[in-house]
Write a protein that holds these residues in place. Structure first.
Motif, PDB file in Angstrom:
ATOM      1  N   ARG A   1       0.814  -1.221   0.000  1.00  0.00           N
ATOM      2  CA  ARG A   1       0.000   0.000   0.000  1.00  0.00           C
ATOM      3  C   ARG A   1       0.844   1.266   0.000  1.00  0.00           C
ATOM      4  N   HIS A   2       2.135   1.125   0.161  1.00  0.00           N
ATOM      5  CA  HIS A   2       2.967   2.323   0.364  1.00  0.00           C
ATOM      6  C   HIS A   2       4.129   2.401  -0.619  1.00  0.00           C
ATOM      7  N   GLY A   3       3.815   2.118  -1.873  1.00  0.00           N
ATOM      8  CA  GLY A   3       4.774   2.348  -2.931  1.00  0.00           C
ATOM      9  C   GLY A   3       4.828   3.825  -3.293  1.00  0.00           C
ATOM     10  N   PRO A   4       5.664   4.197  -4.269  1.00  0.00           N
ATOM     11  CA  PRO A   4       5.825   5.605  -4.632  1.00  0.00           C
ATOM     12  C   PRO A   4       4.517   6.320  -4.952  1.00  0.00           C
ATOM     13  N   GLU A   5       3.568   5.592  -5.536  1.00  0.00           N
ATOM     14  CA  GLU A   5       2.307   6.249  -5.886  1.00  0.00           C
ATOM     15  C   GLU A   5       1.551   6.732  -4.657  1.00  0.00           C
ATOM     16  N   SER A   6       1.882   6.194  -3.482  1.00  0.00           N
ATOM     17  CA  SER A   6       1.159   6.562  -2.256  1.00  0.00           C
ATOM     18  C   SER A   6       1.721   7.809  -1.592  1.00  0.00           C
ATOM     19  N   TRP A   7       3.012   8.108  -1.798  1.00  0.00           N
ATOM     20  CA  TRP A   7       3.606   9.243  -1.095  1.00  0.00           C
ATOM     21  C   TRP A   7       4.079  10.370  -2.001  1.00  0.00           C
ATOM     22  N   THR A   8       4.143  10.140  -3.311  1.00  0.00           N
ATOM     23  CA  THR A   8       4.713  11.154  -4.212  1.00  0.00           C
ATOM     24  C   THR A   8       3.938  12.465  -4.159  1.00  0.00           C
ATOM     25  N   SER A   9       2.622  12.394  -4.245  1.00  0.00           N
ATOM     26  CA  SER A   9       1.818  13.617  -4.299  1.00  0.00           C
ATOM     27  C   SER A   9       1.954  14.426  -3.009  1.00  0.00           C
ATOM     28  N   ALA A  10       1.892  13.749  -1.861  1.00  0.00           N
ATOM     29  CA  ALA A  10       2.008  14.455  -0.580  1.00  0.00           C
ATOM     30  C   ALA A  10       3.379  15.110  -0.445  1.00  0.00           C
ATOM     31  N   LEU A  11       4.430  14.376  -0.806  1.00  0.00           N
ATOM     32  CA  LEU A  11       5.780  14.912  -0.681  1.00  0.00           C
ATOM     33  C   LEU A  11       5.982  16.103  -1.618  1.00  0.00           C
ATOM     34  N   ASP A  12       5.531  15.972  -2.859  1.00  0.00           N
ATOM     35  CA  ASP A  12       5.658  17.082  -3.803  1.00  0.00           C
ATOM     36  C   ASP A  12       4.877  18.302  -3.327  1.00  0.00           C
ATOM     37  N   GLY A  13       3.720  18.063  -2.699  1.00  0.00           N
ATOM     38  CA  GLY A  13       2.940  19.177  -2.168  1.00  0.00           C
ATOM     39  C   GLY A  13       3.650  19.907  -1.051  1.00  0.00           C
ATOM     40  N   VAL A  14       4.296  19.157  -0.168  1.00  0.00           N
ATOM     41  CA  VAL A  14       5.060  19.781   0.921  1.00  0.00           C
ATOM     42  C   VAL A  14       6.204  20.616   0.347  1.00  0.00           C
ATOM     43  N   VAL A  15       6.912  20.060  -0.628  1.00  0.00           N
ATOM     44  CA  VAL A  15       8.026  20.799  -1.243  1.00  0.00           C
ATOM     45  C   VAL A  15       7.522  22.080  -1.907  1.00  0.00           C
ATOM     46  N   ALA A  16       6.430  21.987  -2.631  1.00  0.00           N
ATOM     47  CA  ALA A  16       5.878  23.173  -3.291  1.00  0.00           C
ATOM     48  C   ALA A  16       5.484  24.237  -2.276  1.00  0.00           C
ATOM     49  N   ALA A  17       4.907  23.825  -1.155  1.00  0.00           N
ATOM     50  CA  ALA A  17       4.512  24.780  -0.127  1.00  0.00           C
ATOM     51  C   ALA A  17       5.730  25.431   0.515  1.00  0.00           C
ATOM     52  N   LEU A  18       6.771  24.653   0.759  1.00  0.00           N
ATOM     53  CA  LEU A  18       7.994  25.221   1.329  1.00  0.00           C
ATOM     54  C   LEU A  18       8.615  26.240   0.377  1.00  0.00           C
TER      55      LEU A  18
END
Length: 256
Positions: A105-122
């Motif tokens: 359940r926790h392959g790249p497709e599960s965390w990519t969007s959240a991580l990219d969103g955090v980076v964009a917000a920073l």
């Protein structure tokens, strides 16, 4: 990035201490944030990309606090949509929970969007320099940000789920972020042959941005975050790898 996870990815020792950071929401993602007490460069952030135990494990929060004490605002995003493993799982025998189901359940497709969103917000708030420190599970997210050009510096400690040699070669060919790997003696996720291959592909000046690897004898996978601090070699590895990480960040903190 679909290499192995080993039994040692899921076990370890809880460390003692009282976290000093706070929980925050960044781009809708729960994050644990450590902020330096004094003046610090607000344009620089260390993204702490955790093992499978994520924000709930005190060990991870204490390491985030340690980066803050060394002058870096440090952010640990939840990579698991609230499904990080509880710390009591560290003492469960293999086979006592559906590990493969969780991993699936926790392959790249599960965390990519959240991580990219955090980076964009920073970046939107003025952050211009991001360093990643990926532990175990956190190595592929660190790779992801380096390959995208979103990370200025990459550190991974006892990485898991990296393919040897494919992911090492891709990093060498596409990434621009200097890379530090903290490795150890006993690690089936990143064993001696993978360590040697990393040196062969990236070492001796082959990777122009910069490459270093530390090696900690008497330590096994997980030592840098969940190691048994009552064992002198493990304590030396945990503290030494953290010191090496901070030195590496400081060495490259002037990168644009």
């Amino acid at each position: 990035m679909s290499g192995p996870m080993c039994d040692d990815c899921f076990i370890g020792v809880r460390h003692e201490g009282e976290p000093e950071g706070k929980i925050d929401q960044i781009s809708g993602v729960e994050c644990y944030v450590g902020t330096p007490a004094g003046d610090h460069d607000k344009a620089k952030v260390v993204l702490f990309l955790s093992d499978v135990f994520g924000i709930p494990l005190v060990n991870n929060k204490l390491l985030v606090d340690d980066f803050a004490r060394n002058g870096y605002r440090a952010v640990m995003p939840d990579l698991f949509q609230g499904e990080a493993l509880p710390e009591n799982f560290m003492s469960l025998p293999p086979g006592s929970f559906d590990r493969e189901g969780w991993v699936g359940r926790h392959g790249p497709e599960s965390w990519t969007s959240a991580l990219d969103g955090v980076v964009a917000a920073l970046k939107a708030e003025g952050v211009t320099w991001i360093a990643t420190t990926g532990y175990c599970f956190g190595a592929p997210p660190a790779w992801h940000l380096a390959l995208k050009g979103d990370a200025q510096v990459t550190v991974v400690s006892h990485p898991s789920r990296l393919r040897n040699p494919e992911d090492l070669e891709e990093y060498a060919q596409k990434a621009k972020a200097p890379l530090l790997i903290n490795s150890c003696e006993e690690d089936s996720s990143f064993p001696a042959e993978a360590q040697a291959k990393a040196d062969e592909i990236l070492g001796n000046g082959r990777f122009a941005p910069g490459y270093e690897r530390t090696y900690w004898p008497g330590c096994k996978h997980g030592f840098a975050v969940r190691g048994d601090m009552s064992k002198p070699q493990v304590k030396a590895g945990k503290e030494g790898s953290f010191e090496a990480t901070v030195k590496f960040l400081n060495k490259y903190k002037g990168l644009p």
